[in-house]
Design a protein around this motif. Structure first.
Motif, PDB file in Angstrom:
ATOM      1  N   GLY A  62       0.820  -1.201   0.000  1.00 24.49           N
ATOM      2  CA  GLY A  62       0.000   0.000   0.000  1.00 24.49           C
ATOM      3  C   GLY A  62       0.854   1.251   0.000  1.00 24.49           C
TER       4      GLY A  62
ATOM      5  N   ARG B 148     -12.073  -3.924   0.614  1.00 18.72           N
ATOM      6  CA  ARG B 148     -11.603  -2.603   1.005  1.00 18.72           C
ATOM      7  C   ARG B 148     -12.672  -1.890   1.812  1.00 18.72           C
ATOM      8  NH1 ARG B 148     -11.540   0.836  -4.731  1.00 18.72           N
ATOM      9  NH2 ARG B 148     -13.815   1.081  -4.932  1.00 18.72           N
TER      10      ARG B 148
ATOM     11  N   THR C  75      -9.353   5.345  -2.530  1.00 25.07           N
ATOM     12  CA  THR C  75      -8.712   5.477  -1.225  1.00 25.07           C
ATOM     13  C   THR C  75      -9.464   4.666  -0.186  1.00 25.07           C
ATOM     14  OG1 THR C  75      -7.833   7.667  -1.716  1.00 25.07           O
ATOM     15  CG2 THR C  75      -8.129   7.101   0.614  1.00 25.07           C
TER      16      THR C  75
ATOM     17  N   VAL D 284      -8.682   1.343   3.158  1.00 27.55           N
ATOM     18  CA  VAL D 284      -7.835   0.289   3.704  1.00 27.55           C
ATOM     19  C   VAL D 284      -8.204  -0.993   2.963  1.00 27.55           C
ATOM     20  CG1 VAL D 284      -7.167  -1.034   5.733  1.00 27.55           C
ATOM     21  CG2 VAL D 284      -7.681   1.411   5.942  1.00 27.55           C
ATOM     22  N   TYR D 285      -7.213  -1.645   2.418  1.00 22.85           N
ATOM     23  CA  TYR D 285      -7.426  -2.867   1.653  1.00 22.85           C
ATOM     24  C   TYR D 285      -7.043  -4.066   2.526  1.00 22.85           C
ATOM     25  CZ  TYR D 285      -8.316  -0.241  -2.577  1.00 22.85           C
ATOM     26  OH  TYR D 285      -8.890   0.595  -3.516  1.00 22.85           O
ATOM     27  N   TYR D 286      -7.967  -5.004   2.619  1.00 21.14           N
ATOM     28  CA  TYR D 286      -7.799  -6.182   3.469  1.00 21.14           C
ATOM     29  C   TYR D 286      -7.731  -7.435   2.616  1.00 21.14           C
ATOM     30  CZ  TYR D 286      -9.331  -3.170   7.307  1.00 21.14           C
ATOM     31  OH  TYR D 286      -9.448  -2.159   8.227  1.00 21.14           O
TER      32      TYR D 286
ATOM     33  N   THR E 122      -3.971  -2.745   4.646  1.00 17.40           N
ATOM     34  CA  THR E 122      -2.938  -1.837   4.162  1.00 17.40           C
ATOM     35  C   THR E 122      -3.604  -0.624   3.531  1.00 17.40           C
ATOM     36  OG1 THR E 122      -0.923  -1.687   2.799  1.00 17.40           O
ATOM     37  CG2 THR E 122      -2.726  -2.997   1.897  1.00 17.40           C
ATOM     38  N   GLN E 123      -3.104   0.547   3.887  1.00 22.00           N
ATOM     39  CA  GLN E 123      -3.724   1.789   3.447  1.00 22.00           C
ATOM     40  C   GLN E 123      -3.308   2.114   2.012  1.00 22.00           C
ATOM     41  OE1 GLN E 123      -5.892   4.028   5.187  1.00 22.00           O
ATOM     42  NE2 GLN E 123      -6.055   4.960   3.152  1.00 22.00           N
TER      43      GLN E 123
ATOM     44  N   THR F 259      -3.890   5.333  -0.524  1.00 21.26           N
ATOM     45  CA  THR F 259      -4.372   6.706  -0.618  1.00 21.26           C
ATOM     46  C   THR F 259      -4.066   7.244  -2.004  1.00 21.26           C
ATOM     47  OG1 THR F 259      -3.959   7.062   1.746  1.00 21.26           O
ATOM     48  CG2 THR F 259      -4.247   9.018   0.365  1.00 21.26           C
TER      49      THR F 259
END
Length: 117
Positions: free
Chosen positions: A9, A38, A90, A92-94, A111-112, A114
Motif C-alpha cells: 500500500g 476494502r 482510497t 484500507v485494503y484487506y 494496508t492503506q 491513498t
C-alpha cells in the motif's frame, strides 16, 4: 491460526498504479479462495476481487476494468494490481482467505491505499 501478511500500500497520484500482495502462512495445500476487500472511511467493507485455487476470478463490477487479481497457489500468495487509480479508491485494503473446513475466513491487518487528486 492462519496469518495473512499484506504489503504494497501507499500514496499515489490519481491515474497511477499500485500493487498489493498478501502471503498466507499456510503450506502443504492451496487455499480454496483468496482475495481483497476494502473499506473507505464511513463506508462498509466491500469486495474488490477474489480468486480460487484454480484461477477463477470474481471482481466488483465497477473495478474489473482497472484492477487485476492473481495468485501463486503454490505459495498461497495473492496479488492485486490496481491501475488508473482514482481518489475514490482510497481505502484500507484487506486480504482474506477462505477454505473448506475453516470455521471462519482469515483476514490480514489491512494496508492503506491513498490516491491524491
Amino acid at each position: 491460526q492462519v496469518q495473512l501478511v499484506e504489503s504494497g500500500g501507499g500514496l499515489v497520484q490519481a491515474g497511477g498504479s499500485l500493487s498489493l500482495s498478501c502471503a498466507a502462512s499456510v503450506t502443504g495445500f492451496s487455499i480454496n479462495r483468496m482475495g481483497w476487500y476494502r473499506q473507505a472511511p464511513g463506508k462498509q467493507r466491500e469486495l474488490v476481487a477474489d480468486i480460487t485455487s484454480g484461477g477463477s476470478t470474481n471482481y466488483a463490477d465497477s473495478l474489473k476494468d482497472r484492477f487485476t487479481i492473481s495468485r501463486d497457489s503454490g505459495k498461497n500468495t495473492v496479488y492485486l494490481k490496481m491501475n488508473s487509480l482514482k481518489p475514490e479508491d482510497t481505502a484500507v485494503y484487506y486480504c482474506y482467505a477462505r477454505n473448506s473446513g475453516w470455521l471462519r475466513a482469515a483476514w490480514g491487518q489491512g494496508t492503506q491505499v491513498t490516491v491524491s487528486s
